[in-house]
Design a protein around this motif. Structure first.
Motif, PDB file in Angstrom:
ATOM      1  N   GLN A  36      36.737  30.355  44.102  1.00  0.00           N
ATOM      2  CA  GLN A  36      35.990  30.659  42.931  1.00  0.00           C
ATOM      3  C   GLN A  36      36.870  31.549  41.997  1.00  0.00           C
ATOM      4  O   GLN A  36      36.703  31.239  40.619  1.00  0.00           O
ATOM      5  CB  GLN A  36      34.709  31.771  43.452  1.00  0.00           C
ATOM      6  CG  GLN A  36      34.137  32.066  42.471  1.00  0.00           C
ATOM      7  CD  GLN A  36      33.988  33.900  42.373  1.00  0.00           C
ATOM      8  OE1 GLN A  36      34.870  34.473  42.612  1.00  0.00           O
ATOM      9  NE2 GLN A  36      32.709  34.173  41.825  1.00  0.00           N
ATOM     10  N   GLN A  37      38.004  32.154  42.420  1.00  0.00           N
ATOM     11  CA  GLN A  37      38.768  33.013  41.585  1.00  0.00           C
ATOM     12  C   GLN A  37      39.744  32.120  40.817  1.00  0.00           C
ATOM     13  O   GLN A  37      40.057  32.343  39.418  1.00  0.00           O
ATOM     14  CB  GLN A  37      39.393  34.044  42.498  1.00  0.00           C
ATOM     15  CG  GLN A  37      38.446  35.241  42.875  1.00  0.00           C
ATOM     16  CD  GLN A  37      39.323  36.319  43.733  1.00  0.00           C
ATOM     17  OE1 GLN A  37      39.708  37.221  43.211  1.00  0.00           O
ATOM     18  NE2 GLN A  37      39.409  35.943  44.918  1.00  0.00           N
ATOM     19  N   ARG A  38      40.066  31.072  41.516  1.00  0.00           N
ATOM     20  CA  ARG A  38      41.221  30.175  40.905  1.00  0.00           C
ATOM     21  C   ARG A  38      40.254  29.391  39.779  1.00  0.00           C
ATOM     22  O   ARG A  38      41.169  28.901  38.713  1.00  0.00           O
ATOM     23  CB  ARG A  38      41.822  29.045  41.801  1.00  0.00           C
ATOM     24  CG  ARG A  38      42.640  29.807  43.077  1.00  0.00           C
ATOM     25  CD  ARG A  38      43.385  28.709  43.888  1.00  0.00           C
ATOM     26  NE  ARG A  38      43.967  29.439  44.852  1.00  0.00           N
ATOM     27  CZ  ARG A  38      43.808  29.967  45.844  1.00  0.00           C
ATOM     28  NH1 ARG A  38      42.570  29.675  46.372  1.00  0.00           N
ATOM     29  NH2 ARG A  38      44.801  30.464  46.818  1.00  0.00           N
ATOM     30  N   SER A  39      39.177  29.176  39.988  1.00  0.00           N
ATOM     31  CA  SER A  39      38.463  28.442  38.923  1.00  0.00           C
ATOM     32  C   SER A  39      38.061  29.288  37.621  1.00  0.00           C
ATOM     33  O   SER A  39      38.032  28.826  36.564  1.00  0.00           O
ATOM     34  CB  SER A  39      36.928  28.126  39.339  1.00  0.00           C
ATOM     35  OG  SER A  39      35.934  29.232  39.452  1.00  0.00           O
ATOM     36  N   ARG A  40      38.552  30.515  37.756  1.00  0.00           N
ATOM     37  CA  ARG A  40      38.584  31.489  36.682  1.00  0.00           C
ATOM     38  C   ARG A  40      39.826  31.632  36.136  1.00  0.00           C
ATOM     39  O   ARG A  40      40.336  32.542  35.191  1.00  0.00           O
ATOM     40  CB  ARG A  40      37.941  32.879  37.218  1.00  0.00           C
ATOM     41  CG  ARG A  40      36.506  32.717  37.555  1.00  0.00           C
ATOM     42  CD  ARG A  40      36.063  33.848  38.337  1.00  0.00           C
ATOM     43  NE  ARG A  40      36.467  35.441  37.550  1.00  0.00           N
ATOM     44  CZ  ARG A  40      36.579  36.580  38.075  1.00  0.00           C
ATOM     45  NH1 ARG A  40      36.327  36.622  39.258  1.00  0.00           N
ATOM     46  NH2 ARG A  40      36.654  37.608  37.307  1.00  0.00           N
ATOM     47  N   LEU A  42      42.496  32.946  37.659  1.00  0.00           N
ATOM     48  CA  LEU A  42      43.198  34.066  38.103  1.00  0.00           C
ATOM     49  C   LEU A  42      44.578  33.819  38.811  1.00  0.00           C
ATOM     50  O   LEU A  42      44.641  32.682  39.443  1.00  0.00           O
ATOM     51  CB  LEU A  42      42.449  35.056  38.939  1.00  0.00           C
ATOM     52  CG  LEU A  42      41.116  35.387  38.416  1.00  0.00           C
ATOM     53  CD1 LEU A  42      40.298  36.428  39.204  1.00  0.00           C
ATOM     54  CD2 LEU A  42      40.980  36.252  37.037  1.00  0.00           C
ATOM     55  N   TYR A 105      30.123  38.094  45.233  1.00  0.00           N
ATOM     56  CA  TYR A 105      30.350  36.791  45.395  1.00  0.00           C
ATOM     57  C   TYR A 105      29.364  36.214  46.595  1.00  0.00           C
ATOM     58  O   TYR A 105      28.855  35.152  46.506  1.00  0.00           O
ATOM     59  CB  TYR A 105      31.718  36.157  45.833  1.00  0.00           C
ATOM     60  CG  TYR A 105      32.052  35.022  46.408  1.00  0.00           C
ATOM     61  CD1 TYR A 105      31.756  34.039  45.933  1.00  0.00           C
ATOM     62  CD2 TYR A 105      32.473  35.037  47.893  1.00  0.00           C
ATOM     63  CE1 TYR A 105      32.254  32.727  46.607  1.00  0.00           C
ATOM     64  CE2 TYR A 105      32.796  33.927  48.422  1.00  0.00           C
ATOM     65  CZ  TYR A 105      32.522  32.789  48.121  1.00  0.00           C
ATOM     66  OH  TYR A 105      32.889  31.589  48.646  1.00  0.00           O
ATOM     67  N   ARG A 232      42.926  42.249  33.935  1.00  0.00           N
ATOM     68  CA  ARG A 232      41.818  41.675  34.801  1.00  0.00           C
ATOM     69  C   ARG A 232      42.305  40.440  35.558  1.00  0.00           C
ATOM     70  O   ARG A 232      41.597  39.460  35.847  1.00  0.00           O
ATOM     71  CB  ARG A 232      40.718  41.506  33.902  1.00  0.00           C
ATOM     72  CG  ARG A 232      40.127  42.703  33.483  1.00  0.00           C
ATOM     73  CD  ARG A 232      38.637  42.393  32.871  1.00  0.00           C
ATOM     74  NE  ARG A 232      38.216  43.545  32.323  1.00  0.00           N
ATOM     75  CZ  ARG A 232      37.209  43.638  31.333  1.00  0.00           C
ATOM     76  NH1 ARG A 232      36.339  42.664  31.311  1.00  0.00           N
ATOM     77  NH2 ARG A 232      36.507  44.782  30.902  1.00  0.00           N
ATOM     78  N   GLY A 234      44.380  37.942  34.869  1.00  0.00           N
ATOM     79  CA  GLY A 234      44.681  36.650  34.374  1.00  0.00           C
ATOM     80  C   GLY A 234      45.887  36.598  34.185  1.00  0.00           C
ATOM     81  O   GLY A 234      46.796  36.916  34.938  1.00  0.00           O
TER      82      GLY A 234
END
Length: 371
Positions: A36-40, A42, A105, A232, A234
């Motif tokens: 989920q975080q990789r899809s953002r 990060l 999450y 954040r 990124g």
């Protein structure tokens, strides 16, 4: 639902019986959260640090997420704020934020974890971090109060000591002369361009650029920072730091390092600006240890760190009269309030500013001059 990055259906195989179901589901949760975080978009380090935090909290609580309660967070906080290894408020707040995001999450129905936990264990995860058991962000700055800019006298002592070490090593014919020259230029560059430690360490020769306003500085008139501090979690932010005339003395030193000293290390194909005798990039650990050693040898305040050179840069740009927006862009701050935290103008500067204001406001009139 199954197609959402991080959903339970993508990381748990239906119909498979696990020898240790609780452990298998927990690992699937961490894998899903990572997706989920990789899809953002990060960064990998941000993701791995957060996963490591959740594992640490799970070991402390001696239970899995579907059994966590607010009391576990409170006990964890007490352990972090106690003893010799106690953490700072900003660090603890960061831990709270990480745990809060993980619970957000898990409790989001789109990821199907509440249903999976209910069907498998008879309980569902909940948000265990709330306003009454987590650290509030009340102050703009929570760093060490002792951290401050170096005075002009301290900077002079520091750089004089570094130059003296280079001269002694060179005159004695010792092997460390090149390393001493490199370290001297490293710290001068940190101050003259206001760089963070990681930004300094990750510089490549190709990051040295011309300054369009001063062609005579050649390719040493600016520094292109490619590994600026991310926002954040990124990707690193980029910026170009222009050399300013008050620090032009650092440009000649950079030219000497790049064109004369660095080639003697025998690393023509290595991209790093700062290289070692072992033909590798100089590490952050070396920068920190070397600065501490030089600081102590020069008899400077032991609270000063390498990052204090960046504080000095901001402070002195303000004292030189550069506009706030220019200073903010130079150091890569998203907000002017952050830049203001770094600035701590000297008493001499305050005195001169006040005297100028007094002279302007209370300047004698022509009649008073005649009287």
């Amino acid at each position: 639902m199954v197609g959402i990055p991080g959903s339970a259906g993508l990381v748990l195989v239906a119909g498979v019986a696990h020898l240790n179901e609780e452990s298998a589901v927990f690992e699937a949760m961490l894998t899903g959260w990572g997706r989920q975080q990789r899809s953002r978009l990060l960064g990998e380090k941000t993701i791995s640090d957060r996963v490591r935090l959740v594992r640490r909290f799970t070991e402390f609580a001696e239970s899995y997420p579907w059994s966590w309660g607010p009391g576990d967070v409170e006990d964890f906080t007490v352990s972090l704020a106690s003893g010799d290894g106690r953490r700072s408020p900003s660090t603890i707040r960061g831990y709270h934020l990480g745990l809060r995001m993980f619970c957000d999450y898990l409790t989001d129905a789109r990821y199907e974890w509440p249903r999976q936990c209910r069907d498998r264990f008879g309980s569902v995860p909940s948000q265990v971090c709330h306003e009454w058991n987590t650290v509030a962000h009340l102050n703009e700055y929570e760093g060490r109060p002792a951290r401050r800019p170096l005075t002009y006298a301290e900077l002079q002592d520091l750089f004089d000591h570094l130059d003296a070490q280079v001269e002694r090593a060179a005159s004695s014919g010792r092997k460390g002369a090149l390393s001493a020259l490199r370290d001297a230029q490293v710290f001068k560059t940190a101050y003259a361009f206001g760089l963070r430690r990681n930004e300094l360490c990750r510089l490549d020769v190709a990051d040295l650029r011309p300054n369009p306003h001063v062609p005579r500085w050649g390719t040493y008139g600016s520094v292109h920072v490619r590994y600026g501090k991310a926002v954040r979690g990124g990707t690193p932010r980029r910026r170009t730091v222009l050399a300013v005339p008050e620090f032009d003395w650092a440009i000649e030193g950079m030219r000497q390092w790049v064109e004369q000293a660095r080639p003697l290390f025998g690393v023509p194909g290595h991209p790093a600006l700062w290289v070692t005798e072992r033909l590798s990039r100089v590490s952050l650990r070396h920068f920190d240890a070397r600065f501490a050693a030089v600081r102590n040898q020069a008899g400077l305040d032991p609270v000063l760190s390498l990052h204090c050179l960046r504080h000095s840069y901001v402070t002195h740009l303000v004292e030189f009269g550069y506009p706030e927006r220019f200073v903010q862009e130079q150091v890569g701050h998203a907000y002017a309030s952050t830049t203001a935290i770094y600035a701590s103008v000297s008493n001499d500067f305050k005195d001169k500013t006040l005297k100028a204001a007094l002279a302007r406001v209370y300047a004698p009139t022509d009649e008073e001059d005649q009287g």
